[in-house]
Design an enzyme around this catalytic site. Structure first.
Site, PDB file in Angstrom:
ATOM      1  N   HIS A 266       0.842  -1.198   0.000  1.00  0.00           N
ATOM      2  CA  HIS A 266       0.000   0.000   0.000  1.00  0.00           C
ATOM      3  C   HIS A 266       0.873   1.242   0.000  1.00  0.00           C
ATOM      4  CE1 HIS A 266      -3.022   2.899   1.045  1.00  0.00           C
ATOM      5  NE2 HIS A 266      -3.952   1.987   0.951  1.00  0.00           N
ATOM      6  N   ARG A 331      -2.623   1.292  -6.607  1.00  0.00           N
ATOM      7  CA  ARG A 331      -1.677   1.145  -5.505  1.00  0.00           C
ATOM      8  C   ARG A 331      -0.313   0.645  -5.927  1.00  0.00           C
ATOM      9  NH1 ARG A 331      -5.842  -1.376  -1.070  1.00  0.00           N
ATOM     10  NH2 ARG A 331      -6.907   0.589  -0.774  1.00  0.00           N
TER      11      ARG A 331
END
Ligand SMILES: Cc1cc2nc3c(=O)[nH]c(=O)nc-3n(C[C@H](O)[C@H](O)[C@H](O)COP(=O)(O)OP(=O)(O)OC[C@H]3O[C@@H](n4cnc5c(N)ncnc54)[C@H](O)[C@@H]3O)c2cc1C
Ligand code: SF4
Ligand code: FES
Lengths: 642, 248
Positions: A266, A331
């Site tokens: 992330h 991401r």
């Protein structure tokens, strides 16, 4: 190992309806004759246990935490997707389906993803009916935001605590079924192993974490909802108890493990503050809607405070490299871009372990445009959290962020009915591999967990019970005693270790190997090296580790040691999977497969499949099978976010 | 930075030798309080001594697992902050810090700093829900809910079920926790049908679990990491009264 995905025939949009019509049903009066073990009480487990109990099944439900409400799902911040098109901005089931397949870099099954998009709308209805306080507009309608690289506003949210509110909704449904006596709840119970009889899942073994009691449970079906395995990296955004044990033990009992190397890093997490760090904290990527990502243009500026760096000397690398998506690229793209600028010496913040690993996420422009009040309303709790951890206020100085391990797309292989390769063992939520391919889009894990639990498994479990179930069984069957004895032996072995090192130390060491070689960027030599290092570490574990305490008491160190033992084996499987997958796709980035601009290059000729690993015993290499993926409704395209 | 921790040690629920013991730990102002305990535990393990058991999981202030009384205050020195979010910069170098478990009859100690809070689950099971079957819901936008109402409901729904309110209360009352759930659902249209029975049943269960009554000390609100306001208790009182009148 036979991999029959059982994808229904017919046009994509009709498959799920047709399938539900064709599935076998269990007669209402017979449902209460079946006992179903649901392991896990996150979004997937709580929703499944509640919904199965509502149908009339008797459910035994287990979790590690002291209360089902504390499952890791509670921490999800940003939101949940649904193709409601309440904003009238062109969303549809088809678009959500398409975005998810593309976001996953064409490594997920079309039919599953389409069903997910279909069911998404029912999830929101149900959660609202439970009293989940989603964000609203002044007129009283539900509010939406765009999230995680989507060009429509389809994300429903509850401040920055969407996971908490959804989980509390599912938990309340679960507790209602406890109230009426259909669910028996066993918190502080850890599943140690699966009991398989004649190839079918027939029950499990648990350890009562308060008393240490190890005992068997018979079940007519086992529903595994035990979450993801990001903690194999030691540092991740996952809760400390998140683990691979239940899934890995099922793998060792014959369940195929699919795409273990597909990990999501992330992009927006609080950077590591020092060597003692015990976990990493996510800053919801919804922040990227109003924050601008930058680093200094010149390495010579990287040690200077942000305020001293002139606008012209700031490198808004996402906006420059991806003009149409800007700060909202998916991401994997955002994470790699951050790694690249830091590796190029442009990182900011203090040096940790020899490098400045952080980039700025700056709200100054949004605060100027919208006012601090609006920003506070949108992100107040996230800003507070950041300030608590770092001691700095994002209202006055840009946040520092860096990618961290966050989610695992890989998991136990399941067919369209969510059943693993072991009949009777169903796998839901993050623990399965099903819907996100090689990369998960934001706000889609909550959607998948709840889709699996509320709407899919209640429909599909009947098929197994009505057609394949082998009749009643009790724990008197010798298979239970056998597996139970193995669990006891493992506990005794761990407690008998005579080393001096805390298990946490060894876990960190594993994490470092995984992050360096099986993290954001991977290459063949590094993966091969990691496999060797993990094997050596595993060997050392048994000499160096110290596990305090005894077997018959609350013993968090014994629990952790058991989980690390499985991570030590599983890490190797991840590296093997990453090594064989000689392409880049989604979160799996092989440095040897990239364009000159650093974009991933897929190899659809050779790797348009799910890789499914079969355990072959302690001294043999696992066997790799494939489930080919066919795309009949979308064209395989190169993802481009330029 | 170095601190002295006086930690409650208790080997099991019935340990008669339980008490505070002193430990010295090298820490760092950027470390979290729980990371300091991790360092202590690693030391203890290396020395072959018994490490300190405490509950924790998310370490980001949302799961409600962490539960330490630090220098007499549940969740420690910083307002609206869980134990796991406390950092060492809150303390002085050489500070002496006392660490104890939640103390309440309804939360028996399991070991060291770990207590049994399952009584909270039993309270929620006594009506802390809306009885809606999966699949039976109308369209999510069918019933508009004003932004302000939704926000207020959210303020109550933010409770993490940690139990600090009980630990802080001289009567070990769970009124703030129960009130938060009752108020959330009483404010929302979806909660109306079961409004009366919910309040009555949850309060009865709270009493049955051994929590005390409320005598308006307000300690609960002061320690609540999610800033649940005393309005929850006021609303709970109104709801139980309303339910009693309905029955009359
Ligand atoms: C910080 C953070 C933020 C996120 N934000 C979002 C978001 O905004 N939107 C989104 O869509 N997704 C988000 N995600 C991802 C999402 O939260 C998870 O993927 C999802 O909640 C997983 O749910 P689950 O039910 O599969 O598993 P979990 O919630 O992890 O639950 C696992 C359950 O299994 C139990 N368990 C595990 N092992 C055992 C065992 N051996 N025996 C017994 N029980 C066991 C645990 O006790 C727990 O009850 C986020 C994730 C993180 C880490
Ligand atoms: S009301 Fe506050 S202190 Fe009490 S359980 Fe909820 S969050 Fe914790
Ligand atoms: S550990 Fe989850 S709230 Fe503190």
């Amino acid at each position: 190992m036979k991999l029959d995905a059982r994808i229904p025939s017919g046009p994509l949009a009709e498959k799920w309806d047709r399938h539900r019509f064709e599935l076998k049903l269990v007669n209402p009066a017979n449902k209460r004759r079946f006992r179903i073990a649901v392991v896990g009480t996150g979004l997937a487990g709580a929703s499944a246990a509640a919904s199965l109990a509502e149908l009339g099944y008797d459910v035994d439900c287990f979790c590690i935490q002291d209360s089902p409400r504390r499952a890791h799902s509670i921490a999800a911040q940003g939101g949940i997707n649904a193709a409601k098109n309440y904003q009238n901005d062109g969303d549809s089931i088809w678009r959500l389906f398409y975005d998810t397949v593309k976001g996953g870099d064409f490594r997920a099954r079309e039919a599953n993803v389409y069903r997910l998009a279909q069911v998404s709308v029912d999830i929101i209805d149900h959660c609202v009916a439970q009293g989940v306080p989603f964000a609203r507009e002044y007129g009283g309608a539900l509010d939406n935001r765009s999230f995680g690289g989507a060009q429509v506003s389809r994300t429903f949210y509850a401040r920055g605590q969407t996971g908490q509110q959804l989980l509390l909704g599912a938990y309340s449904a679960l507790m209602r079924m406890v109230d009426v006596g259909k669910v028996s709840l066993y918190p502080r119970h850890e599943m140690l192993d699966l009991v398989v009889v004649d190839g079918h899942a027939r029950g499990l073994i648990t350890r009562n974490l308060t008393t240490g009691e190890i005992r068997p449970w018979a079940a007519d079906a086992v529903v595994l909802c035990t979450g993801g395995y990001g903690n194999v990296f030691y540092l991740s955004t996952n809760a400390k108890a998140s683990n691979v044990t239940a899934a890995y033990r099922c793998y060792k009992r014959g369940a195929g493990f699919a795409n273990p190397c597909f990990t999501q890093i992330h992009p927006t997490c609080i950077p590591q503050g020092g060597p003692y760090q015990s976990k990493l904290t996510l800053m919801s990527e919804s922040l990227r809607n109003d924050g601008r990502v930058w680093v200094p243009r010149r390495a010579s500026d990287s040690g200077r405070p942000a305020a001293e760096i002139a606008e012209a000397d700031r490198y808004y690398y996402l906006e420059e490299r991806y003009p149409s998506f800007g700060n909202l690229v998916p991401r994997d793209v955002a994470s790699r871009a951050a790694k690249k600028v830091c590796d190029d010496g442009l990182g900011v913040g203090p040096e940790v372990l020899g490098q400045r690993n952080a980039v700025y996420l700056d709200f100054a422009a949004s605060i100027e445009r919208l006012g601090a009040g609006v920003i506070k309303e949108r992100y107040g709790n996230l800003f507070d959290m950041y300030e608590r951890i770092t001691g700095e206020s994002p209202y006055t100085a840009p946040m520092r962020i860096y990618p961290a391990v966050h989610y695992t797309m890989g998991g136990l292989w399941v067919d369209y009915n969510l059943m693993s390769t072991i009949p009777g063992l169903h796998v839901l939520g993050e623990a399965n591999f099903s819907d996100h391919g090689a990369n998960r889009l934001g706000a889609s894990a909550l959607m998948q967990g709840l889709a699996d639990g509320y709407f899919v498994i209640p429909a599909t479990i009947g098929q197994f019970l009505a057609s394949q179930h082998r009749g009643p069984i009790t724990t008197a069957h010798p298979a239970f005693a056998e597996v139970e004895a193995q669990c006891r032996a493992q506990t005794a072995r761990l407690l008998g270790l005579r080393g001096k090192r805390p298990v946490d130390d060894l876990h960190r060491e594993l994490g470092r190997i995984m992050w360096d070689h099986c993290g954001m960027a991977r290459n063949a030599a590094g993966l091969a090296q990691a496999i060797g290092e993990i094997a050596a570490l595993r060997e050392r574990f048994w000499h160096e580790a110290a596990v305090p305490g005894s077997a018959d008491e609350l013993n968090p160190w014994l629990e952790h040691a058991g989980r690390v033992v499985d991570f030590l084996e599983f890490g190797e499987l991840m590296c093997s999977d990453a090594l064989v997958r000689d392409e880049s796709c989604g979160g799996h980035f092989r440095e040897d497969h990239q364009t000159p601009e650093g974009e991933a290059i897929r190899d659809d000729e050779r790797f348009c499949h799910a890789a499914v690993w079969e355990y072959a015993g302690p001294s043999a290499a696992p066997v790799r099978h494939v489930e080919p993926l066919t795309f009949e409704n979308v064209k395989l395209a190169t993802r481009s976010y330029k | 930075m170095r601190v002295k921790l006086r930690i409650w040690r208790q080997s099991g629920p019935t340990d008669t030798k339980a008490g505070l013991r002193d430990y010295t730990v090298e820490t760092d102002e950027h470390m979290s309080f729980l990371e300091t305990l991790d360092v202590l535990n690693a030391d203890l393990i290396r020395k072959g001594e018994s490490p300190v058991a405490f509950d924790h999981d998310c370490r980001e202030g949302i799961c409600g697992a962490c539960s330490l009384v630090i220098d007499g205050v549940p969740h420690g020195p910083r307002a609206a902050t869980t134990t796991c979010q406390i950092h060492m910069r809150e303390f002085r170098d050489q500070a002496v810090i006392t660490v104890e478990p939640w103390r309440a009859k309804a939360f028996p100690v399991i070991k060291d700093l770990t207590v049994d809070r399952s009584a909270f689950d039993r309270i929620i099971a006594a009506g802390g829900y809306v009885s809606v079957r999966t699949g039976a819901a109308p369209d999510a936008n069918a019933i508009p809910i004003g932004k302000r109402t939704a926000e207020r409901a959210f303020d109550f729904a933010a409770c993490i079920g940690c139990g600090a309110c009980v630990a802080a209360c001289p009567n070990a009352s769970a009124m703030l926790f129960v009130g938060a759930k009752v108020a959330q659902l009483a404010l929302l249209p979806q909660g109306q049908v079961e409004r009366g029975s919910r309040a009555t049943r949850m309060v009865a269960q709270m009493d049955a679990q051994g929590f005390g009554g409320c005598s308006n000390h307000g300690e609960c609100e002061a320690v609540c990491p999610k800033s649940i306001s005393l309005d929850a208790i006021a609303m709970l009182n109104v709801e139980t009264m309303r339910a009693a009148l309905e029955r009359a």
